[in-house]
Design a protein around this motif. Structure first.
Motif: not given
Ligand SMILES: [Zn+2]
Length: 266
Positions: A138, A175, A178, A204, A206, A219, A246
């Motif tokens: 990730e 993500d 991120h 992911h 978020n 997040h 998440e």
């Molecule tokens: Zn994540």
């Protein structure tokens, strides 16, 4: 697009109930303390084999997130060596519960280290790792010397891993929080990542509490953070792979975020 399998991150005691409470088709969880070194322990009442059978029967896909303390890239032996061990234990346990993949952060080297050291350490880790389930690396939000924050580093990481035995069992988890907080624009990012890695296995999804390139991994629920909603929806749409939210608020918060996403995906 409604066929996308989506779910949230919850407790491991009963991942099937966690998924069902979110109206979801998958569940992500830790197999132990995300901040600890103790090693994975399946908490499901029926044990690993029971979870595998029950999840299959319920049609729920399972994803295991490796502990955050793991850093297989670092030059610090006292972290790297136990990290490899813990990662192996996690992948083995994930296979026992029938997980579709294990998600692990890209890690980082010390500020003063050459990044090449981290790529070498990733090569060695993958070369020795038994992977009965895919390992999904990730992208991370922070750190000056991270292995998977920026695309140029992800490209070097993939080059290094590609030469390792089992390298083709390694996938990518993108993500959105991120990426944004790490300083990579979400617009067009799916194509850019795929041109490097050849694949994205999991999203992911978020929102980010912090601004673009802030380097902060916090997040937020959709619409409550700094990312334009449309950028999250487009990323999910373009990737076309399973999605894990998440976001804060536990079952209810994540159920609301999943509903938000489904509504916009149409
Ligand atoms: Zn994540």
């Amino acid at each position: 697009m409604t066929a996308l399998v989506m779910g949230g991150h919850g407790e491991q005691d009963d991942p099937i109930a966690e998924a069902q409470a979110r109206g979801a088709g998958l569940a992500q969880f830790f197999l132990g303390d995300p901040q600890g070194w103790k090693g994975p322990k399946v908490a499901y009442a029926g044990g690993a084999a029971g979870l595998k059978a029950d999840a299959e029967a319920a049609g729920i896909a399972l994803y295991v997130h490796a502990p955050y303390v793991l850093n297989v890239a670092t030059s610090n032996n006292r972290i790297r060596i136990p990290s490899r061990k813990l990662l192996q234990q996690t992948v083995t346990a994930a296979a026992e519960v029938g997980a579709a993949g294990v998600i692990v952060h890209g890690g980082h080297v010390l500020k003063t280290d050459d990044a090449e050291l981290g790529f070498e350490n990733w090569f060695k880790c993958i070369d020795r790792l038994e992977m009965p389930v895919p390992l999904l690396i990730e992208n991370t939000a922070g750190g000056d010397n991270a292995m998977a924050r920026h695309l140029d580093r992800i490209a070097r990481l993939w080059e290094a891993i590609g030469g390792a035995e089992g390298g083709d069992t390694v996938g990518f988890c993108l993500d959105t929080c991120h990426a944004h907080a790490g300083g990579e624009d979400l617009v067009g990012l799916v194509d850019k990542v795929r041109s490097i890695t050849g694949r994205i296995d999991l999203i992911h999804a978020n929102d980010s509490r912090d601004t673009f390139d802030s380097g902060a991994d916090r997040h937020a629920n959709f619409g409550a953070g700094e990312i334009a909603g449309e950028a999250i929806v487009e990323t999910v749409r373009e990737a076309g792979v399973p999605v894990v939210v998440e976001t804060p608020g536990g079952r209810e918060g994540q159920a609301a975020d999943l509903a938000w996403l489904r509504e916009r995906l149409g």
